[in-house]
Enzyme design. Structure first.
Site, PDB file in Angstrom:
ATOM      1  CG  ASN A   5       2.201   1.529  -5.253  1.00 39.90           C
ATOM      2  OD1 ASN A   5       3.157   1.382  -4.501  1.00 39.90           O
ATOM      3  ND2 ASN A   5       1.698   0.546  -5.987  1.00 39.90           N
ATOM      4  CG  HIS A   8       0.022   2.141  -9.323  1.00 39.10           C
ATOM      5  ND1 HIS A   8      -0.222   1.698  -8.039  1.00 39.10           N
ATOM      6  CD2 HIS A   8      -1.074   2.869  -9.673  1.00 39.10           C
ATOM      7  CE1 HIS A   8      -1.410   2.135  -7.633  1.00 39.10           C
ATOM      8  NE2 HIS A   8      -1.950   2.841  -8.605  1.00 39.10           N
ATOM      9  CD1 TRP A  55     -12.198  -5.920 -10.373  1.00 38.70           C
ATOM     10  CD2 TRP A  55     -11.375  -5.068 -12.273  1.00 38.70           C
ATOM     11  NE1 TRP A  55     -11.436  -6.890 -10.978  1.00 38.70           N
ATOM     12  CE2 TRP A  55     -10.925  -6.396 -12.149  1.00 38.70           C
ATOM     13  CE3 TRP A  55     -10.980  -4.329 -13.392  1.00 38.70           C
ATOM     14  CZ2 TRP A  55     -10.101  -7.005 -13.101  1.00 38.70           C
ATOM     15  CZ3 TRP A  55     -10.158  -4.931 -14.337  1.00 38.70           C
ATOM     16  CH2 TRP A  55      -9.735  -6.245 -14.183  1.00 38.70           C
ATOM     17  CG  ASP A  99      -2.062   0.946   1.110  1.00 39.25           C
ATOM     18  OD1 ASP A  99      -2.297   1.457  -0.005  1.00 39.25           O
ATOM     19  OD2 ASP A  99      -2.738   1.200   2.118  1.00 39.25           O
ATOM     20  CB  ILE A 106      -6.811  -7.956   6.990  1.00 37.55           C
ATOM     21  CG1 ILE A 106      -5.897  -8.167   8.211  1.00 37.55           C
ATOM     22  CG2 ILE A 106      -6.719  -9.169   6.078  1.00 37.55           C
ATOM     23  CD1 ILE A 106      -6.234  -9.376   9.032  1.00 37.55           C
ATOM     24  CB  SER A 107      -7.733  -4.313   2.758  1.00 38.81           C
ATOM     25  OG  SER A 107      -7.590  -3.105   3.459  1.00 38.81           O
ATOM     26  CG  LEU A 111       9.882 -16.925  -4.190  1.00 41.85           C
ATOM     27  CD1 LEU A 111       9.696 -16.972  -2.670  1.00 41.85           C
ATOM     28  CD2 LEU A 111      10.446 -15.552  -4.588  1.00 41.85           C
ATOM     29  NE  ARG A 155      -7.430   1.837  -6.086  1.00 39.83           N
ATOM     30  CZ  ARG A 155      -6.281   2.021  -5.455  1.00 39.83           C
ATOM     31  NH1 ARG A 155      -5.253   2.532  -6.118  1.00 39.83           N
ATOM     32  NH2 ARG A 155      -6.142   1.705  -4.192  1.00 39.83           N
TER      33      ARG A 155
HETATM   34  C1  FPP Z   1      -1.910   0.068  -3.495  1.00 39.06           C
HETATM   35  O1  FPP Z   1      -1.457   1.397  -3.425  1.00 39.06           O
HETATM   36  C2  FPP Z   1      -1.386  -0.578  -4.679  1.00 39.06           C
HETATM   37  C3  FPP Z   1      -2.111  -1.106  -5.702  1.00 39.06           C
HETATM   38  C4  FPP Z   1      -3.586  -1.085  -5.745  1.00 39.06           C
HETATM   39  C5  FPP Z   1      -1.463  -1.697  -6.891  1.00 39.06           C
HETATM   40  C6  FPP Z   1      -0.271  -2.558  -6.612  1.00 39.06           C
HETATM   41  C7  FPP Z   1       0.538  -2.637  -7.809  1.00 39.06           C
HETATM   42  C8  FPP Z   1       1.880  -2.633  -7.845  1.00 39.06           C
HETATM   43  C9  FPP Z   1       2.751  -2.650  -6.644  1.00 39.06           C
HETATM   44  C10 FPP Z   1       2.570  -2.543  -9.145  1.00 39.06           C
HETATM   45  C11 FPP Z   1       2.835  -3.751  -9.925  1.00 39.06           C
HETATM   46  C12 FPP Z   1       2.650  -5.075  -9.331  1.00 39.06           C
HETATM   47  C13 FPP Z   1       3.002  -6.215  -9.971  1.00 39.06           C
HETATM   48  C14 FPP Z   1       2.715  -7.513  -9.318  1.00 39.06           C
HETATM   49  C15 FPP Z   1       3.685  -6.183 -11.282  1.00 39.06           C
HETATM   50  P1  FPP Z   1      -2.528   2.570  -3.491  1.00 39.06           P
HETATM   51  O2  FPP Z   1      -2.676   2.979  -4.900  1.00 39.06           O
HETATM   52  O3  FPP Z   1      -3.789   2.134  -2.820  1.00 39.06           O
HETATM   53  O4  FPP Z   1      -1.802   3.677  -2.663  1.00 39.06           O
HETATM   54  P2  FPP Z   1      -2.483   4.825  -1.803  1.00 39.06           P
HETATM   55  O5  FPP Z   1      -3.101   4.163  -0.599  1.00 39.06           O
HETATM   56  O6  FPP Z   1      -1.325   5.693  -1.436  1.00 39.06           O
HETATM   57  O7  FPP Z   1      -3.477   5.531  -2.686  1.00 39.06           O
END
Ligand code: FPP
Length: 252
Positions: A25, A40, A72, A23, A198-199, A134, A74
């Site tokens: 990004n 992301h 989905w 979480d 845990i969402s 792994l 978003r």
């Molecule tokens: C949550 O952060 C993250 C996601 C919904 C997407 C996760 C994707 C990646 C880490 C990129 C690629 C992954 C792979 C497996 C190639 P958020 O957007 O909810 O962050 P925020 O809470 O700050 O808004």
């Protein structure tokens, strides 16, 4: 110990199965006044770092929550950008993962993904099926409640067909139909980004998992943060509902 409880790893310290909610990004990008997708992309680089870390530490399964069934909803441009990012990752990373002995698996409702992504997922699973260093599990379009629902439905189908009686349904019967039933349950769960939830991730599987939270945003995660989580985990006493004395007297 029952198959419903995570096995205590051989050396007692390193988790066999690490599950992560990645979480933060979006906030990482917003703090830099950049579009969320930049976060992301940075997050995808952290995925590579964590895979390296697991290989180095001997962690055998890494499960990552990449996209929830709720994601989905978003904004369409973010969903499209994430699909593009997944597709690129599947095109670019799978050969190298295979070379390093990483088996890829996807859990979740893949019927919702575009055909091209579904085909790539299936090809990646086929190519890496015999890899054993792994297990890299990507939860995509995944929801823990939905996982339990599909397990319950599969039991109902067997009952209707006369293959199972209601009195045969116990925790093991349900557990055997939950995603990843062939793998050890998560020993350690990490959530980044400063939220303590845990969402809807692996609700069944996390029953006895040790939970660890950090304020670090996912793109900021480095080996030091991961090592902190492992060090903390190594100090925990896992009792699985028993007493401390019972755990201490249990034969190795
Ligand atoms: C949550 O952060 C993250 C996601 C919904 C997407 C996760 C994707 C990646 C880490 C990129 C690629 C992954 C792979 C497996 C190639 P958020 O957007 O909810 O962050 P925020 O809470 O700050 O808004």
């Amino acid at each position: 110990m029952s198959a419903l409880l995570p096995p205590v790893p051989a050396d007692g310290n390193i988790p066999l199965h690490l599950a992560i909610i990645m979480d933060g990004n979006g906030r990482w990008a917003q703090r830099r006044r950049r579009p969320r997708i930049i976060g992301h992309r940075a997050g995808a680089r952290t995925v590579n770092l964590v895979v390296d870390f697991c290989l180095e530490k001997g962690i055998r399964t890494l499960s990552l929550f990449a996209f929830s069934s709720e994601n989905w909803g978003r904004p369409q441009d973010e969903v499209s950008a994430l699909m593009k990012l997944f597709m690129n990752a599947l095109e670019r990373e799978v050969d190298e993962l295979h070379r390093r002995g990483v088996r890829l698996r996807f859990i979740g409702d893949r019927t919702r993904f575009p055909d091209a992504i579904r085909e790539r997922m299936a090809a990646a699973e086929a190519m890496t099926a015999a890899d054993t260093r792994l297990n890299l599990v990507i939860a995509a379009s995944y929801g823990g409640r939905q996982d339990i629902v599909q397990a319950a439905r599969s039991l109902a189908v067997d009952i209707q067909a006369g293959r199972l009686r209601p009195e045969d349904i116990d925790e093991s019967a349900l557990a055997s139909r939950i995603a990843l039933s062939d793998l050890p349950l998560p020993d350690l769960f990490i959530r980044t980004g400063g939220e303590y939830r845990i969402s809807n991730f692996m609700l069944w599987q996390l029953a006895y998992t040790e939970l660890w939270f950090t304020d670090a945003l996912w793109p900021e995660v480095d080996n030091a943060v991961l090592q902190q989580a492992l060090d903390d985990y190594a100090q925990r006493e896992r009792r699985f509902g028993l007493t401390s004395a019972q755990i201490l007297e249990k034969p190795a």
